[in-house]
Design an enzyme around this catalytic site. Structure first.
Site, PDB file in Angstrom:
ATOM      1  N   GLU A 185       0.797  -1.225   0.000  1.00 53.39           N
ATOM      2  CA  GLU A 185       0.000   0.000   0.000  1.00 53.39           C
ATOM      3  C   GLU A 185       0.840   1.292   0.000  1.00 53.39           C
ATOM      4  O   GLU A 185       0.648   2.166   0.835  1.00 53.39           O
ATOM      5  CB  GLU A 185      -0.970  -0.016   1.186  1.00 53.39           C
ATOM      6  N   GLU A 290      -6.134 -10.812  -1.468  1.00 51.43           N
ATOM      7  CA  GLU A 290      -6.950 -10.634  -0.255  1.00 51.43           C
ATOM      8  C   GLU A 290      -8.436 -10.601  -0.619  1.00 51.43           C
ATOM      9  O   GLU A 290      -9.192  -9.745  -0.158  1.00 51.43           O
ATOM     10  CB  GLU A 290      -6.543  -9.340   0.470  1.00 51.43           C
TER      11      GLU A 290
HETATM   12  O1  G3I Z   1      -5.057  -9.428  18.820  1.00 47.36           O
HETATM   13  C1  G3I Z   1      -5.560  -8.205  19.379  1.00 47.36           C
HETATM   14  C2  G3I Z   1      -6.319  -8.501  20.643  1.00 47.36           C
HETATM   15  O2  G3I Z   1      -5.416  -9.016  21.606  1.00 47.36           O
HETATM   16  C3  G3I Z   1      -6.969  -7.211  21.143  1.00 47.36           C
HETATM   17  O3  G3I Z   1      -7.761  -7.505  22.258  1.00 47.36           O
HETATM   18  C4  G3I Z   1      -7.844  -6.595  20.059  1.00 47.36           C
HETATM   19  C5  G3I Z   1      -8.443  -5.271  20.492  1.00 47.36           C
HETATM   20  O4  G3I Z   1      -8.583  -4.395  19.400  1.00 47.36           O
HETATM   21  O5  G3I Z   1      -7.052  -6.368  18.914  1.00 47.36           O
HETATM   22  C6  G3I Z   1      -6.470  -7.551  18.377  1.00 47.36           C
HETATM   23  O6  G3I Z   1      -5.716  -7.190  17.283  1.00 47.36           O
HETATM   24  C7  G3I Z   1      -6.425  -6.888  16.110  1.00 47.36           C
HETATM   25  C8  G3I Z   1      -5.910  -7.809  15.007  1.00 47.36           C
HETATM   26  O7  G3I Z   1      -6.510  -7.461  13.785  1.00 47.36           O
HETATM   27  C9  G3I Z   1      -6.206  -9.284  15.291  1.00 47.36           C
HETATM   28  O8  G3I Z   1      -7.568  -9.505  15.293  1.00 47.36           O
HETATM   29  C10 G3I Z   1      -6.165  -5.441  15.744  1.00 47.36           C
HETATM   30  O9  G3I Z   1      -6.775  -4.596  16.695  1.00 47.36           O
HETATM   31  C11 G3I Z   1      -6.731  -5.161  14.376  1.00 47.36           C
HETATM   32  O10 G3I Z   1      -6.331  -3.853  13.972  1.00 47.36           O
HETATM   33  C12 G3I Z   1      -6.187  -6.152  13.371  1.00 47.36           C
HETATM   34  O11 G3I Z   1      -6.791  -5.897  12.148  1.00 47.36           O
HETATM   35  C13 G3I Z   1      -6.154  -6.449  11.009  1.00 47.36           C
HETATM   36  C14 G3I Z   1      -5.820  -5.309  10.039  1.00 47.36           C
HETATM   37  O12 G3I Z   1      -5.303  -5.857   8.829  1.00 47.36           O
HETATM   38  C15 G3I Z   1      -4.741  -4.399  10.597  1.00 47.36           C
HETATM   39  O13 G3I Z   1      -3.524  -5.082  10.685  1.00 47.36           O
HETATM   40  C16 G3I Z   1      -7.102  -7.450  10.363  1.00 47.36           C
HETATM   41  O14 G3I Z   1      -7.254  -8.579  11.224  1.00 47.36           O
HETATM   42  C17 G3I Z   1      -6.545  -7.893   9.007  1.00 47.36           C
HETATM   43  O15 G3I Z   1      -7.507  -8.655   8.332  1.00 47.36           O
HETATM   44  C18 G3I Z   1      -6.216  -6.667   8.159  1.00 47.36           C
HETATM   45  O16 G3I Z   1      -5.614  -7.114   6.957  1.00 47.36           O
HETATM   46  C19 G3I Z   1      -5.280  -6.085   6.003  1.00 47.36           C
HETATM   47  C20 G3I Z   1      -4.066  -6.535   5.258  1.00 47.36           C
HETATM   48  O17 G3I Z   1      -3.033  -6.854   6.146  1.00 47.36           O
HETATM   49  C21 G3I Z   1      -3.605  -5.464   4.259  1.00 47.36           C
HETATM   50  N1  G3I Z   1      -4.692  -5.091   3.378  1.00 47.36           N
HETATM   51  C22 G3I Z   1      -5.939  -4.699   4.035  1.00 47.36           C
HETATM   52  C23 G3I Z   1      -6.378  -5.828   4.961  1.00 47.36           C
HETATM   53  C24 G3I Z   1      -7.715  -5.536   5.557  1.00 47.36           C
HETATM   54  O18 G3I Z   1      -7.616  -4.422   6.393  1.00 47.36           O
END
Ligand code: G3I
Length: 402
Positions: A185, A290
């Site tokens: 990105e 994705e």
């Molecule tokens: O694991 C923690 C947990 O311990 C905590 O209690 C909770 C509270 O918010 O957060 C958890 O972490 C989250 C993590 O996903 C695991 O579920 C993060 O907040 C959350 O921001 C994170 O979101 C991920 C996001 O990327 C940001 O990294 C999504 O799962 C994931 O599907 C998403 O993937 C991205 C690709 O990497 C890049 N392209 C876009 C795509 C969709 O956003």
């Protein structure tokens, strides 16, 4: 080893309640039907899902087909999810385990538990393992860009942090991870370079540097540029310019990843056609990295997948908290069929199609851009049962090997 249909029946049987019993009867009849007929159907005239042929088998002559997987699946806590992944897919990407904040949370501290579990899972099941992602502006701790006094790092110091991270992470999985989303990105919607902390700290050659370090760490690994909304012409043109600049700098880009966080009406198949043709002309491969299709009403403007976007919660934004109506299931199935028809048509340039998740319950779209919605973007439902969209996707497969 038990067959996929056997496993699915067992999975269904584990789901409690009368609905489960009904569903199992339905699945058994579907398998019986599948035994004497091809799983192909015309997308506009859908039958109930057969799920007789695993996706990886159905598309074996076109591309590898995969899913982003989470911690619970690869560590075996989610037994049902893990069984579905190994039955259906032959490539895996880590949804989060290899992001900077997970793997390198503080200076000098690497945390390889989740990423080791991910790679071990892929190796054990003989899958193509993808690394996601090395250099991104999101999910990177602040310390990365600052010195011990909180002052911004200069170019050389930031390059040293980048190199250490890439050499350590890519080096650890050398020979096991087939390819890496090296930079994620880097572009704005208008195709200009996004002003990320990497860009500001290093300059616009930060992308070149990241690819050079990744190549140094594992010369055999495929290296990818990965982004969303590449089907929109301004951003697509920006990606073409970026890849051409990398090629001029002597960097080998194996493929461009189109994330493909799609809507019901966007991108059009014409936009996909143009995108695949433009990327093929660069001499690179294309991966759909994705894939999901958002059926919920738009909660924010635009078509991007910027994780920082947030929408307001309202009843209108979450219209189907209990179940997706049949009419929408069928519309989703037709949409998926349209997408796969265009992917299959471009199979000479597409190497991989990866869904961003397995069952609807695990999708990031339940929490983006509005937290707490009930989303239905994938081919398997919240109990990991096949949706009609699975059948419509299978119907587009160029050849079914049995
Ligand atoms: O694991 C923690 C947990 O311990 C905590 O209690 C909770 C509270 O918010 O957060 C958890 O972490 C989250 C993590 O996903 C695991 O579920 C993060 O907040 C959350 O921001 C994170 O979101 C991920 C996001 O990327 C940001 O990294 C999504 O799962 C994931 O599907 C998403 O993937 C991205 C690709 O990497 C890049 N392209 C876009 C795509 C969709 O956003």
């Amino acid at each position: 080893m038990r067959s996929w249909s056997g496993r699915l029946i067992e999975i269904s049987a584990r789901v409690e309640g009368s609905f489960a019993a009904l569903r199992m009867t339905h699945l058994l009849s579907a398998f019986a039907l599948a035994a004497c007929s091809s799983p192909r159907n015309v997308a506009g005239n859908l039958s109930e899902p057969t799920a007789a042929t695993p996706l990886k088998t159905a598309f074996a002559d076109a591309f590898v087909i995969g899913a982003a997987v989470n911690d619970r699946q690869v560590t075996g806590k989610d037994v049902r999810g893990a069984a579905l992944i190994t039955a259906q897919f032959n490539t895996v990407s880590p949804e989060n385990a290899l992001k900077w904040e997970w793997v390198h949370p503080s200076r000098g501290t690497y945390h390889f538990g989740p990423s080791d579990a991910f790679v071990d899972f892929g190796v054990k099941h003989n899958m193509t393992i993808i690394g996601h992602t090395l250099i991104w502006h999101s999910q990177v701790p602040r310390w990365v860009f600052e010195d011990a006094n909180g002052k911004p790092l200069g170019r050389d110091a930031l390059l040293a942090v980048m190199r250490d991270h890439i050499m350590t992470v890519v080096g650890r999985y050398k020979g096991r991870i087939k390819g890496w989303d090296v930079v994620n990105e880097a572009l704005n919607e208008d195709g200009t370079m996004r002003q990320t902390p990497w860009f500001k700290g290093i300059g616009d050659d930060y992308v070149v540097k990241a690819f050079e370090y990744a190549h140094e760490a594992d010369p055999s690994a495929e290296l990818y540029y990965n982004d969303y909304s590449l089907e929109n012409a301004p951003k697509r043109n920006g990606a073409v310019r970026l890849i051409q600049a990398l090629q001029r700098a002597g960097v080998k880009v194996a493929a461009i990843g189109s994330q493909s966080h799609d809507k019901m009406d966007w991108p059009t198949v014409v936009q996909y056609d143009s995108t695949f043709n433009a990327f093929a002309a660069l001499g690179v491969r294309v991966n759909i990295t994705e894939l999901d299709v958002d059926v919920l009403p738009p909660a924010v403007r635009g078509q991007g997948a910027d994780v920082a976007t947030r929408g307001a919660v309202s009843r209108a934004s979450n219209p189907w908290p209990a179940a997706l109506p049949d009419s929408m299931q069928r519309a989703l199935a037709r949409r998926y069929a349209d997408l796969f028809r265009v992917f299959v048509a471009h199979r000479d340039v597409i190497d991989r199609v990866t869904f961003w998740g397995v069952g609807d319950g695990d999708s990031w779209l339940n929490n983006w851009p509005v937290p707490g919605r009930t989303s239905y973007p994938l081919l398997f439902d919240r109990q990991d049962r096949p949706k009609v969209a699975l059948d419509s996707v299978l119907a587009t497969a160029p050849a079914v090997r049995r």
